[in-house]
Enzyme design. Structure first.
Site, mmCIF file in Angstrom:
data_model
loop_
_atom_site.group_PDB
_atom_site.id
_atom_site.type_symbol
_atom_site.label_atom_id
_atom_site.label_comp_id
_atom_site.label_asym_id
_atom_site.label_seq_id
_atom_site.Cartn_x
_atom_site.Cartn_y
_atom_site.Cartn_z
ATOM 1 N N ASP A 1 -2.024 -9.834 8.626
ATOM 2 C CA ASP A 1 -2.883 -11.019 8.539
ATOM 3 C C ASP A 1 -3.646 -11.078 7.227
ATOM 4 O OD1 ASP A 1 -4.803 -9.107 8.830
ATOM 5 O OD2 ASP A 1 -5.428 -9.702 10.836
ATOM 6 N N ASP B 1 -5.649 -5.438 6.548
ATOM 7 C CA ASP B 1 -4.471 -4.626 6.263
ATOM 8 C C ASP B 1 -4.243 -4.493 4.769
ATOM 9 O OD1 ASP B 1 -3.736 -4.141 8.943
ATOM 10 O OD2 ASP B 1 -2.863 -6.140 9.089
ATOM 11 N N ASP C 1 2.356 -6.280 11.812
ATOM 12 C CA ASP C 1 1.083 -6.104 12.503
ATOM 13 C C ASP C 1 1.158 -6.947 13.778
ATOM 14 O OD1 ASP C 1 -1.646 -5.460 12.950
ATOM 15 O OD2 ASP C 1 -2.215 -7.399 12.091
#
Length: 826
Positions: free
Chosen positions: A710, A714, A514
């Site tokens: 994080d 997600d 990410d």
């Protein structure tokens, strides 16, 4: 007794007459016929009746056995645990608890406990950690109680009690002292027996008077008795428990080998002819106890990080019940509630998550994040429970109770992490479980084979076969290495939650990152100051900081942070224009700071117009500064790339893994970050569903995907990946859905996890190879008569020790300096 109604015994319990639930698996063979039982209690009683030769009870009885409730079956002391508040699971109807278990020896112990508990009604899962000697049980609250679990453990010969760090530590110390005493007696007995055995060996056959030789043998027998009766107790008790439960473990061949060698030697001593093995018996007991003592010490070290966590939250706190009055009251930490104010003295650990309301100090977060340097905390800063105040006294307000604090959540995650087993461990357990049964059959076969070849050697060769084998090495090879690896990672701020993390990371083909909060810091940072007038960048920053000194806007805080250490300017007549910027008089000149349109309105029309932030392609946010004299500067503020990100990406490139960047940010911004870091594949404008779909497409193509995010937005893609990593922080720790949490918040921890994974898998393979090679070579050698019983004892003991010591090499932080170097690069 309740009268038996003939013809319905198949529909009801054959022992007590209660209805048998459809699909119930409890059965006992009585007089050659398999009979249904309603519960494990009836099964155990009926089997005991049959095993003791009283099966005619069922043929002559006039009624069913009287029934009792499960509550009546539980001893009173066990029923007390039903009132304890079990830890809540993810489901409100599911209870969860961790129990300490004594006398776990090998894979057979684990198999017996887990299989026995799995048969209890209402049990959802039961998992034993052989290294920490803890049992994690989850059950349906309405169908099972803690007393049922403890009673079932007691029935198969294992003492279990709810886990408590202090009690567990005291119990382990008592076990260590007992084991040491047994080791001492065995060593003393061995030395004394050797004094009488060596002269016989040196004299050779016929070299010593028969009466003297007989006296030496009787002395050896008497001196072996203390070792047999006291020091060998763990092996005999363990073997009896395994035989009683029909689950032969490592103690069975050991006990048989000791008993057979002693019985044969005692018979030879009584007859006055034949070989005696008292020296071998005492040496075998001594070496095995040495091995077990070393294993015990090593396993305690491997579990040390969890023990440190468990004992870090203080049991009490100084509560200021009448704050702002300064009187304090010593209370139990569990009584603290959100909003309470506590005094934290220097050297004290915080009992719960708090916010500083008075004072300034440094705190040690090493236990939570792996960061060894103390960090400053001032009024308004949050401090997680378990952190240690190292400088000045603080007043802090509790934001989470002890049970919900960061450290408590972390401890629960670690407890769960150590329970489940990766595929390698499951394979080793299955092999070890069959190993003992095959070994016993082989020993019998070897005995009869030697009876036909050389009857005088049949007995010692069979003993050597029993003694030389080492399924312990197979059972310990994987869990000890994994415990040492996870202990090391936890000390460096990397929490391995799922058992497959190291194994899967090592074979991952794709590393998917990410962007925001992972490869970038997730916070705005001043990237560049572009002077647009005669003033220097430093002077422009000083002016901007003077105007922003009272603002709490994130962009304002970024400018103020960049200006730390500069001489402050003075701003007056400050006016805030919502959504546009600030206006103030600085050093006697009217200035504006804000977006392009707001600032441009102050500029004379003849001034040169800079690039505007209206460009939708821009990666950064532009903040402009100007005065009535013209343009002064442009501040480029953007989400900063982590300093260690480049080195981390390079590390995985060198490993031959494919790197992908997924982000919900604009594609242009995502691509720029990817170009800076050398990531070949980047996709922006990705919603969570798009990320999930992309990862699933990779997996359908045969890829093994490691996802790094994080941990907050997600969740879906982290769960879907083969292995997932979340950037950890106190607030998000309980919300994470990742398999591993980087508690330190530094991306370089991922490289350390990868290096440890490679070393752990290498050492596990070494251990399994050694254990397999040893048994493949040693057992045939013993069966062919090439090894004496005492040599077999040495081989077995050394085999287990080699495996444990090899695994403990993982605890050494050889790569820590490399990780720090990665963190400093960029």
């Amino acid at each position: 007794m309740i009268p038996v109604e003939r013809g319905v015994v198949d529909a009801v319990c054959f022992h007590c007459g209660l209805p048998v639930d459809e699909g119930a698996s409890w059965r006992v063979v009585i007089d050659g016929v398999e009979r249904a039982m309603c519960c494990p209690g009836c099964e155990a009683v009926a089997q005991s009746i049959v095993d003791n030769g009283f099966s005619n009870y069922y043929a002559t009885r006039s009624g069913f056995a009287a029934t009792v409730s499960a509550q009546d079956l539980a001893p009173p002391e066990l029923r007390l645990y039903d009132s304890e508040q079990a830890e809540a699971g993810m489901d409100a109807d599911i209870g969860e608890a961790v129990y300490s278990v004594r006398n776990i020896r090998c894979a057979a112990c684990i198999f017996l406990i887990e299989s026995r508990l799995a048969r209890l009604p209402g049990i959802v899962s039961a998992e034993v950690n052989a290294v920490t000697e803890r049992l994690l049980v989850r059950w349906r609250v309405g169908a099972c109680k803690p007393s049922d679990i403890l009673a079932a453990m007691r029935a198969i010969g294992y003492a279990a009690y709810p886990y408590d760090p202090v009690q567990h530590g005291e119990q382990l110390e008592r076990e260590r002292k007992t084991l040491f005493r047994q080791l001492f007696i065995a060593g003393l007995s061995m030395m004394q027996v050797m004094m009488y055995a060596v002269p016989i060996y040196l004299a050779g056959e016929g070299g010593m008077d028969a009466d003297m030789a007989g006296l030496m043998r009787w002395a050896g027998l008497l001196l072996t008795v203390p070792a047999l009766a006291y020091s060998a107790q763990p092996f005999f008790f363990g073997a009896w428990r395994d035989i009683r439960n029909r689950a032969p473990g490592m103690d069975v061949p050991v006990a048989l080998g000791i008993a057979a060698a002693f019985a044969g030697s005692a018979l030879a001593t009584w007859r006055g002819e034949g070989a005696v093995y008292f020296d071998s018996v005492t040496m075998f007991i001594f070496l095995l106890l040495c091995s077990r003592y070393l294993e015990l010490t090593a396993r305690r070290k491997a579990a040390s990080a969890l023990d440190n966590l468990q004992q870090s939250l203080p049991a009490s706190a100084l509560l200021m019940a009448d704050y702002p009055q300064r009187t304090t009251e010593l209370v139990a930490a569990t009584q603290l509630r959100e909003g309470d104010v506590i005094l934290v003295r220097p050297g004290d650990a915080l009992p719960a998550d708090c916010t500083v309301i008075e004072g300034e100090s440094s705190v040690d977060l090493s236990l939570l994040t792996g960061e060894s340097r103390p960090q400053n905390r001032i009024v308004g800063d949050a401090i997680p429970g378990g952190a240690v105040n190292v400088a000045q006294a603080l007043l802090a307000k509790v934001t989470r109770s002890v049970g919900d604090s960061t450290l408590s959540v972390l401890v629960r995650l670690v407890n769960r992490a150590g329970q489940a087993k990766p595929q390698l461990a499951l394979w080793a357990d299955r092999v070890a479980a069959w190993f003992v049964a095959c070994l016993l059959l082989l020993s019998v076969a070897v005995f009869f084979a030697w009876q036909m070849v050389d009857p005088a050697r049949a007995w010692p060769v069979a003993i050597a076969v029993l003694v030389v084998s080492c399924p312990c090495a197979l059972s310990l090879a994987t869990p000890t290495a994994l415990a040492a690896a996870t202990d090391r990672l936890l000390r460096q701020g990397i929490l391995v939650v799922q058992p497959h993390v190291l194994e899967t990371l090592h074979r991952a083909t794709h590393i998917v990152f990410d962007k925001t909060g992972t490869l970038t810091t997730g916070k705005p940072a001043l990237q560049e100051i572009v002077p647009l007038g005669a003033l220097s960048a430093t002077d422009c920053l000083r002016i901007a900081a003077a105007m922003e000194c009272s603002s709490m806007h994130p962009l304002a805080q970024t400018i103020l942070k960049a200006a730390e250490g500069l001489a402050a300017a003075e701003a007056t007549a400050l006016r805030h224009a919502p959504g546009q910027g600030l206006e103030a008089i600085v050093d006697g000149v009217l200035c504006r700071l804000g977006n392009f349109a707001f600032v441009h309105a102050l500029i004379p029309t003849a001034s040169t117009m800079p690039a505007a932030d209206a460009e939708t392609e821009a990666e950064a946010s532009y903040v402009f500064l100007a005065s009535t004299n013209g343009w002064l500067a442009r501040f480029d503020i953007a989400d900063a790339i982590r300093p260690e990100a480049q080195a981390v990406v390079s590390h995985f490139h060198k490993q031959g893994k494919s790197i992908v960047l997924l982000s919900g940010d604009r594609h242009e911004v995502t691509q720029r970050v990817a170009d800076r870091l050398g990531i070949p594949t980047a996709l922006g404008d990705c919603l969570p569903e798009s990320k999930l779909s992309f990862v699933q497409r990779l997996q359908q193509g045969g890829a093994v995907v490691a996802m790094v995010g994080d941990g907050i937005n997600d969740a879906a893609v982290l769960r879907a990946a083969d292995v997932s990593f979340a950037m950890g922080n106190g607030a998000a720790l309980a919300q994470t859905h990742a398999d591993c949490v980087l508690l330190s918040g530094t991306l370089s921890s991922l490289c350390e996890a990868d290096k440890v994974a490679a070393r752990a898998l290498s050492i596990i393979r070494q251990n399994l190879a050694w254990a397999t090679l040893y048994n493949v070579v040693a057992i045939p050698a013993a069966a062919l008569g090439w090894l004496n019983p005492w040599l077999s004892g040495i081989g077995m003991s050394l085999s287990s020790v080699v495996v444990v010591l090899n695994a403990l090499r993982l605890r050494r932080s050889r790569n820590t300096q490399n990780t720090r170097n990665i963190h400093r690069q960029g």
